[in-house]
Scaffold this motif. Structure first.
Motif, PDB file in Angstrom:
ATOM      1  N   ARG A  78       0.858  -1.199   0.000  1.00  0.00           N
ATOM      2  CA  ARG A  78       0.000   0.000   0.000  1.00  0.00           C
ATOM      3  C   ARG A  78       0.890   1.243   0.000  1.00  0.00           C
ATOM      4  NH1 ARG A  78      -4.110  -1.099   4.891  1.00  0.00           N
ATOM      5  NH2 ARG A  78      -4.422   1.150   4.582  1.00  0.00           N
ATOM      6  N   MET A  79       1.574   1.455  -1.104  1.00  0.00           N
ATOM      7  CA  MET A  79       2.554   2.524  -1.182  1.00  0.00           C
ATOM      8  C   MET A  79       1.906   3.911  -1.162  1.00  0.00           C
ATOM      9  SD  MET A  79       5.341   1.080  -0.862  1.00  0.00           S
ATOM     10  CE  MET A  79       6.270   2.593  -0.956  1.00  0.00           C
ATOM     11  N   GLU A  80       0.732   4.050  -1.761  1.00  0.00           N
ATOM     12  CA  GLU A  80       0.057   5.360  -1.743  1.00  0.00           C
ATOM     13  C   GLU A  80      -0.316   5.746  -0.318  1.00  0.00           C
ATOM     14  OE1 GLU A  80      -3.189   5.838  -4.426  1.00  0.00           O
ATOM     15  OE2 GLU A  80      -2.059   5.117  -6.163  1.00  0.00           O
ATOM     16  N   ASP A  81      -0.867   4.762   0.442  1.00  0.00           N
ATOM     17  CA  ASP A  81      -1.229   5.026   1.846  1.00  0.00           C
ATOM     18  C   ASP A  81       0.025   5.345   2.662  1.00  0.00           C
ATOM     19  OD1 ASP A  81      -3.870   4.537   1.283  1.00  0.00           O
ATOM     20  OD2 ASP A  81      -3.809   2.435   1.906  1.00  0.00           O
ATOM     21  N   ALA A  82       1.114   4.634   2.362  1.00  0.00           N
ATOM     22  CA  ALA A  82       2.371   4.860   3.082  1.00  0.00           C
ATOM     23  C   ALA A  82       2.875   6.279   2.840  1.00  0.00           C
ATOM     24  CB  ALA A  82       3.418   3.840   2.649  1.00  0.00           C
ATOM     25  N   LYS A  97      12.617   0.535   0.309  1.00  0.00           N
ATOM     26  CA  LYS A  97      12.398  -0.917   0.176  1.00  0.00           C
ATOM     27  C   LYS A  97      10.995  -1.209  -0.347  1.00  0.00           C
ATOM     28  CE  LYS A  97      12.813  -5.336   2.588  1.00  0.00           C
ATOM     29  NZ  LYS A  97      11.566  -5.904   2.087  1.00  0.00           N
ATOM     30  N   GLY A  98      10.015  -0.439   0.142  1.00  0.00           N
ATOM     31  CA  GLY A  98       8.641  -0.626  -0.337  1.00  0.00           C
ATOM     32  C   GLY A  98       8.532  -0.420  -1.831  1.00  0.00           C
ATOM     33  N   PHE A  99       9.165   0.642  -2.334  1.00  0.00           N
ATOM     34  CA  PHE A  99       9.147   0.909  -3.780  1.00  0.00           C
ATOM     35  C   PHE A  99       9.916  -0.166  -4.550  1.00  0.00           C
ATOM     36  CE2 PHE A  99       8.156   5.481  -2.673  1.00  0.00           C
ATOM     37  CZ  PHE A  99       6.940   5.503  -3.337  1.00  0.00           C
ATOM     38  N   CYS A 100      11.060  -0.599  -3.996  1.00  0.00           N
ATOM     39  CA  CYS A 100      11.835  -1.656  -4.668  1.00  0.00           C
ATOM     40  C   CYS A 100      11.028  -2.953  -4.742  1.00  0.00           C
ATOM     41  CB  CYS A 100      13.148  -1.901  -3.919  1.00  0.00           C
ATOM     42  SG  CYS A 100      14.404  -0.642  -4.216  1.00  0.00           S
TER      43      CYS A 100
END
Length: 800
Positions: free
Chosen positions: A363-367, A391-394
């Motif tokens: 949930r990168m947008e929420d992050a 790391k989340g994006f990777c």
């Protein structure tokens, strides 16, 4: 007193240093106050040299407050720090004048000495006192040690402690506690224990502080049994543990997954009428959470709140972290909201935990929304916080966004760490962008970041998968060179931990503490030394490339370097030689594993079984399976004899029922062996027995793996048992398995081409659609072309 104040030593002082109304000339007992005495002592120490004889005459007038006032005034006047230090040394010889505040003032002066080279000046005072045959107190060295430590010069701190003997100064317990604390924080517990042995030989009256430092160090080094022995020794000496002691022991027990024992220590602390603080409560909450007992941690928080104990933001952070790691994200978000509702202010640690959980869930947008909210609330992210997002994006394959965040770290005045670069290297290697990963590695080196073993392992793994095996081996060589290539050669051969500890103790006893420290720190700082995982990655890469002999040479290098190969190492080699058709070598490696004292894991036995089944060596597969079963705890002697007899009689059904009935009751039950066995039966064309195996396992509620089901479905289709193949297909949908296009089309086409199974084909398609299969994109054009034929068949059937 008048006689004392008008003694010869005072008459020798030049009158210009005194005011006309000097308190020393008109002083009386009733008029004395700390302020006046402080001023006169300050005048004295700045006008007389040496100061000690004059100070001896006024010592009855001094107290701790006067001493502190003198030190503060001298610091404010920015006078020569040597005078202040010499006064402090003289004062520290008298117990009634010593104080922690005085020590802190001297350390602060030492560190603030921009105008002076304070460390050199302090040492010059010690040299002067030594030359004048004057004694030096241990406090003088303690402040120097603390000064070096605060400047992160641990080696100089240890060296200072070692030089005490040069000034005929014996360390007191306070000095020992200071150096023990430094050694523990530098993670050289072996050296700390050697120093503790020296303390015991000196017959000091030990206090709680000494034990607290050592117990904390032992717990952090995962030496909990030794920590408990020290805890018992402490209580046997009549020393009562305090809150710090109990919290350290609880922490160690929690790390050793002895949660029940940790809770017992907590209860003992409460029973001893010590009120748990936030740190103690958090330690126990964290222990339950990390042991997977999250619901119990919930109950514990409620219990603490009911008892009036302070849980604090750290306690809630532990709970939220555990919920995030258990993918109970909605509950974690609820707890985060509760933190806000009860008036607690989330800190950077808690926000980082929330960001990590959202990133792991994709949930990168929420992050990023939460990240912006955090900044708006005035919380400044650190590099670790950025690393979580990178790391989340990777992990999401969004490498451009990850690189953009890395650049933002620099724009915010922070520096990317080894972890930052390692995350990026892993991300690019996963996308097979090895060249880009190597560029990041080079940038990392230019920035002065030392690559860790994890960094090297990630890059070596990427190179192996890209077929760059020579480049991967070069990276291994770079690791092996390290920072201190000759260090291990200088150690005696066979220097294990026991002999190393003896060597350290000998150095300490001979007064060579700094040599012992340097030895241990060099061993701990030899760069990114290749570990077993490094070799496992390379061995796997060589095996996959068919270079099994090179893989075996790497294995031999690993042994020469005294690394212990694990089950992954052996399983990888066995699989490689089996893949190369060299069964004999694979079996020898298995035997070597036992000889080297490495107990084969279930993965090793599975690897051997799989290859036996693939090569239609059913009896060998059974032999390895039985060998694995006998190696496990839980099977009583003779329990497997009936199973062996059934296998010998080729009564597989009875053998399987008897085995599952016993096996399923054990804690380490592994259904994978049964799936391998089912696949093996299919490979020797014993399809009916394979199907029977599925039914027996279903009776015992044991799931068969998706790959085994694929093999069984294909085997049934090849034998024309289409309805039975559909039954297995329906079983897989019930289990939530989803198959690729090839198998789905193969089964559906076979049914559509069969005159007797057309309706079954439609029923299967309908069921597939109901569980989420997208039939339009799933079915091949040739499969779809058969569907009009079905309708005509159904029409003719209904017309009749």
């Amino acid at each position: 007193m008048q006689k004392l104040l008008h003694s010869l030593i005072f008459r020798t002082i030049n009158r210009r240093y005194f005011t006309p109304t000097s308190s020393f000339s008109t002083i009386s007992d009733d008029a004395l106050d700390s302020f006046k005495i402080s001023n006169e002592v300050l005048t004295l120490i700045n006008s007389v040299h040496p100061i000690e004889p004059a100070l001896e005459n006024v010592s009855p007038l001094l107290n701790r407050e006067v001493v502190i006032s003198v030190l503060q005034s001298q610091a404010q006047l920015e006078k020569d720090p040597r005078i202040c230090f010499r006064f402090f040394i003289w004062v520290s010889k008298t117990a009634s004048l010593r104080s922690g505040a005085s020590n802190r003032l001297i350390v602060d002066m030492l560190l603030r000495g921009e105008k002076w080279n304070s460390f050199d000046l302090y040492w010059s005072v010690l040299d002067e006192l030594r030359n004048q045959k004057l004694s030096v107190s241990a406090d003088a060295f303690s402040v120097l040690i603390l000064g070096y430590w605060r400047l992160k010069m641990a080696e100089k701190a240890v060296e200072t402690f070692g030089r005490m003997n040069d000034y005929e100064c014996k360390p007191d317990l306070a000095a020992y506690n200071v150096i023990l604390n430094i050694l523990v924080k530098k993670d050289v517990i072996m050296l700390a224990l050697a120093v503790y042995s020296t303390i015991l030989k000196s017959n000091y009256m030990l206090g709680c502080d000494t034990f607290n430092v050592l117990i904390d160090g032992l717990c952090k080094s995962q030496m909990i049994e030794d920590a408990l022995i020290l805890f018992d020794e402490m209580t046997s000496r009549g020393i009562l543990p305090n809150r710090i002691t109990y919290t350290s022991v609880m922490s160690g027990l929690c790390k050793a997954k002895k949660i029940h024992d940790a809770h017992g220590i907590f209860d003992l602390m409460v029973h001893s009428e010590i009120i748990p603080n936030s740190a103690a409560c958090t330690t126990l909450i964290d222990g339950y959470c990390k042991n997977g007992q999250i619901d119990e941690a919930f109950m514990l928080v409620k219990s603490f709140q009911a008892d009036g104990y302070d849980v604090g933001i750290r306690g809630f952070s532990c709970l939220i972290d555990a919920l995030m790691k258990a993918t109970r994200i909605s509950e974690a978000e609820e707890q985060f909201q509760k933190v806000l509702d009860v008036g607690l202010v989330p800190d950077l640690v808690l926000y980082t935990i929330m960001l990590h959980g959202l990133c792991e869930a994709g949930r990168m947008e929420d992050a990023m929304d939460l990240f912006r909210e955090m900044i708006v609330k005035g919380i400044v992210p650190d590099t670790q916080c950025y690393n979580v997002l990178i790391k989340g994006f990777c992990d999401s394959g969004l490498l451009d966004e990850a690189l953009s965040l890395k650049r933002e770290i620099s724009r915010q005045g922070l520096l990317p760490t080894t972890c930052t670069y390692t995350i990026l290297i892993c991300g690019f290697c996963r996308k097979s962008l090895v060249r880009e990963a190597q560029q990041i590695f080079k940038e990392m080196e230019k920035m002065g970041c030392n690559a860790s073993a994890v960094t090297f392992n990630a890059l070596i793994d990427g190179l192996c998968k890209a077929g760059e095996l020579e480049e991967a081996q070069l990276m291994l060589c770079r690791m092996e060179i390290g920072k201190h290539p000759g260090l291990l050669l200088r150690l005696p051969q066979g220097d294990g931990s026991a002999s190393l500890q003896k060597r350290v103790e000998t150095l300490v006893e001979s007064g060579s503490l700094v040599k012992a420290y340097k030895l241990l720190m060099q061993l701990a700082d030899c760069g990114a030394v290749p570990d077993v995982r490094t070799y496992n990655i390379l061995i796997n890469g060589m095996c996959r490339a068919g270079q099994v002999d090179v893989a075996r040479k790497l294995f031999e290098q690993l042994l020469i370097k005294r690394l212990s190969p694990d089950s992954v190492t052996y399983a990888t080699l066995i699989d490689g030689f089996e893949r190369a058709g060299r069964d004999g070598v694979a079996y020898k490696i298995f035997e070597q594993m036992n000889e080297n004292g490495c107990k084969p894991s279930s993965s090793v036995y599975k690897t051997l079984m799989i290859w036996c089944c693939r090569k239609r060596k059913t009896s060998d597969a059974i032999a390895f399976w039985l060998k694995y079963l006998k190696s496990r705890d839980g099977f009583e002697d003779g329990a497997l004899e009936s199973v062996e007899e059934f296998f010998e009689k080729v009564d597989f059904e009875s053998a399987l029922r008897s085995l599952v009935d016993m096996d399923i009751k054990l804690a380490d039950f592994d259904s994978a062996f049964y799936s391998i066995w089912l696949s093996g039966l299919c490979q020797v064309n014993r399809v009916e027995e394979a199907l029977k195996t599925l039914h027996i396992l279903e009776e015992f509620n044991v799931s068969v793996s998706a790959p085994a089901c694929v093999i069984l479905i294909r085997a049934l289709c090849s034998e024309g048992e289409l309805s039975k193949a559909v039954d297995v297909f329906l079983y897989t949908m019930q289990k939530g398995y989803r198959f690729k296009r090839a198998l789905c089309n193969s089964v559906v086409e076979a049914l559509l081409k069969s005159k007797n199974e057309v309706i079954l084909a439609l029923e299967l398609l309908d069921r597939m659609k109901s569980v989420g299969y997208d039939l339009d994109s799933l079915l091949y054009p040739r499969t779809k072309s058969l569907l009009p034929h079905i309708y005509s068949v159904m029409k003719n059937s209904s017309a009749r």
